[in-house]
Design a protein around this motif. Structure first.
Motif, short mmCIF file in Angstrom:
data_model
loop_
_atom_site.label_atom_id
_atom_site.label_comp_id
_atom_site.label_asym_id
_atom_site.label_seq_id
_atom_site.Cartn_x
_atom_site.Cartn_y
_atom_site.Cartn_z
N TRP A 1 0.81 14.30 1.52
CA TRP A 1 0.01 14.30 2.89
C TRP A 1 -0.31 15.26 4.13
CZ3 TRP A 1 -1.39 14.15 8.56
CH2 TRP A 1 -1.94 14.48 8.08
N ALA A 2 1.15 15.45 4.05
CA ALA A 2 1.65 16.84 4.88
C ALA A 2 1.42 17.55 4.72
CB ALA A 2 2.58 16.74 5.23
N ARG B 1 -0.39 18.29 1.18
CA ARG B 1 -1.44 18.68 0.72
C ARG B 1 -2.42 19.48 2.17
NH1 ARG B 1 -4.40 14.22 -2.90
NH2 ARG B 1 -2.58 14.38 -4.76
N ARG B 2 -2.41 18.82 3.87
CA ARG B 2 -2.71 18.72 4.84
C ARG B 2 -2.58 20.43 4.90
NH1 ARG B 2 -3.92 19.70 9.70
NH2 ARG B 2 -5.20 19.07 10.57
N ARG B 3 -1.01 20.82 5.05
CA ARG B 3 -1.06 22.37 4.78
C ARG B 3 -1.75 23.26 3.81
NH1 ARG B 3 3.67 20.27 6.35
NH2 ARG B 3 4.50 19.79 4.02
N TRP C 1 -4.28 22.74 2.00
CA TRP C 1 -5.92 23.21 2.50
C TRP C 1 -6.16 23.95 3.32
CZ3 TRP C 1 -9.13 22.20 6.39
CH2 TRP C 1 -10.57 22.26 6.21
N LEU C 2 -5.06 23.62 4.74
CA LEU C 2 -5.83 24.83 5.52
C LEU C 2 -5.65 26.36 5.18
CD1 LEU C 2 -3.96 22.77 8.57
CD2 LEU C 2 -6.11 23.32 8.40
#
Length: 79
Positions: free
Chosen positions: A52-53, A55-57, A59-60
């Motif tokens: 999850w982390a 994917r978030r990185r 995406w940002l």
């Protein structure tokens, strides 16, 4: 929102609460433990906290171009 699988196997499942007329009241996570009747259903689509982390990185990082396009569009609409 993603289903997140914690190290102990517990799943954090997103849940939305809406009023009777459909207005959004809030978003939250509920914890679903192994043995819960819905556990297997959610397990298949769950991500580890690390996934999850990541994917978030990503995406940002990859969102910069999309943000520039949006800001250009917004500026165009305001003129």
């Amino acid at each position: 929102m993603y289903v997140v699988r914690l190290a102990d196997g517990t799943l954090r499942v997103p849940q939305t609460l809406a009023s009777e007329d459909g207005r959004l009241i809030g978003n939250a996570y509920v914890e679903v433990s192994p043995g819960d009747p819905d556990y297997e259903r959610w397990l298949a689509e769950s991500l580890t906290e690390e996934e999850w982390a990541d994917r978030r990185r990503r995406w940002l990082k990859e969102n910069d171009e999309l943000e520039r396009e949006f800001l250009a569009f917004k500026a165009e609409q305001e003129t």
